[in-house]
Design an enzyme around this catalytic site. Sequence first.
Site, short mmCIF file in Angstrom:
data_model
loop_
_atom_site.label_atom_id
_atom_site.label_comp_id
_atom_site.label_asym_id
_atom_site.label_seq_id
_atom_site.Cartn_x
_atom_site.Cartn_y
_atom_site.Cartn_z
N GLU A 1 5.08 -8.10 14.33
CA GLU A 1 4.51 -8.32 15.66
C GLU A 1 4.75 -9.78 16.09
O GLU A 1 5.19 -10.05 17.20
CB GLU A 1 3.02 -8.01 15.61
CG GLU A 1 2.52 -7.35 16.87
CD GLU A 1 1.08 -6.91 16.72
OE1 GLU A 1 0.64 -6.65 15.58
OE2 GLU A 1 0.40 -6.84 17.76
N ARG B 1 0.83 -1.21 0.00
CA ARG B 1 0.00 0.00 0.00
C ARG B 1 0.86 1.26 0.00
O ARG B 1 0.42 2.33 -0.42
CB ARG B 1 -1.00 -0.02 1.16
CG ARG B 1 -2.16 -0.99 0.93
CD ARG B 1 -3.20 -0.88 2.01
NE ARG B 1 -2.65 -1.09 3.33
CZ ARG B 1 -2.53 -2.28 3.92
NH1 ARG B 1 -2.94 -3.37 3.32
NH2 ARG B 1 -2.01 -2.38 5.13
P1 AMP Z 1 4.82 -2.12 11.30
O1 AMP Z 1 5.99 -2.85 10.73
O2 AMP Z 1 4.31 -2.75 12.57
O3 AMP Z 1 5.04 -0.63 11.46
O4 AMP Z 1 3.62 -2.32 10.30
C1 AMP Z 1 3.52 -1.57 9.21
C2 AMP Z 1 2.88 -2.30 8.07
O5 AMP Z 1 1.76 -3.11 8.46
C3 AMP Z 1 2.38 -1.28 7.14
O6 AMP Z 1 2.90 -1.58 5.87
C4 AMP Z 1 0.87 -1.35 7.18
O7 AMP Z 1 0.38 -1.44 5.88
C5 AMP Z 1 0.52 -2.59 7.98
N1 AMP Z 1 -0.32 -2.34 9.18
C6 AMP Z 1 0.06 -2.50 10.47
N2 AMP Z 1 -0.94 -2.25 11.32
C7 AMP Z 1 -2.00 -1.89 10.56
C8 AMP Z 1 -3.35 -1.47 10.85
N3 AMP Z 1 -3.82 -1.40 12.10
N4 AMP Z 1 -4.15 -1.16 9.83
C9 AMP Z 1 -3.68 -1.23 8.55
N5 AMP Z 1 -2.46 -1.63 8.21
C10 AMP Z 1 -1.60 -1.95 9.20
#
Ligand code: AMP
Length: 173
Positions: A98, A61
């Site tokens: 996560e 995205r």
């Molecule tokens: P992070 O590595 O935890 O910062 O996760 C970022 C990636 O996960 C991004 O590319 C987002 O597209 C997706 N993502 C994580 N949490 C969400 C959420 N609550 N809603 C939508 N996309 C999320």
Amino acid sequence: MTEEKLKALIREIADFPKKGILFKDITPLLENGAAFQSCIVLLADRIKALKPTKLVGIESRGFIFAAALSHYLKLGLVLARKTGKLPSKTFKQTYQLEYGTDEIEIHVDSLSKKDSVVIIDDVLATGGTALGAVSLCNQSGAKVLGILSLIELEFLNGRKVLASVPVYSLFKY
Ligand code: AMP
């Protein structure tokens, strides 16, 4: 369109893709031409003054916003893709999710030490993915001026993980 109206176009879906996750669904915003355009202008305003040489978009995205911003700012776009998708020689970086790990790549010849870049994604959550992209840029010798994200989930403290890299975001939760 006001920032408040734009934020109202981000839909929240509970328990997607897993139980306990409140998913930020940007599709209503993308489907509204005036809203999508306003978002790109607002995002561009956040990074214009940094004068990046290129933008780096994170699959998938992140590509939507990175491509529109590259067009708007007339900057080259570098793709940070999930492993196995880029055809030429790549730098690879494993990053923390996560639960578990994942890997992203960029072509070795996409960036050089002459570049200073902004990394673009749709949502900054724990910051693991963005940190992986920062490491990839550093492997190429490029300077990372900042992370730009449409949405920032502040309660997950992504900024802390990214430490010295400035974070710019439009909508905070
Ligand atoms: P992070 O590595 O935890 O910062 O996760 C970022 C990636 O996960 C991004 O590319 C987002 O597209 C997706 N993502 C994580 N949490 C969400 C959420 N609550 N809603 C939508 N996309 C999320």
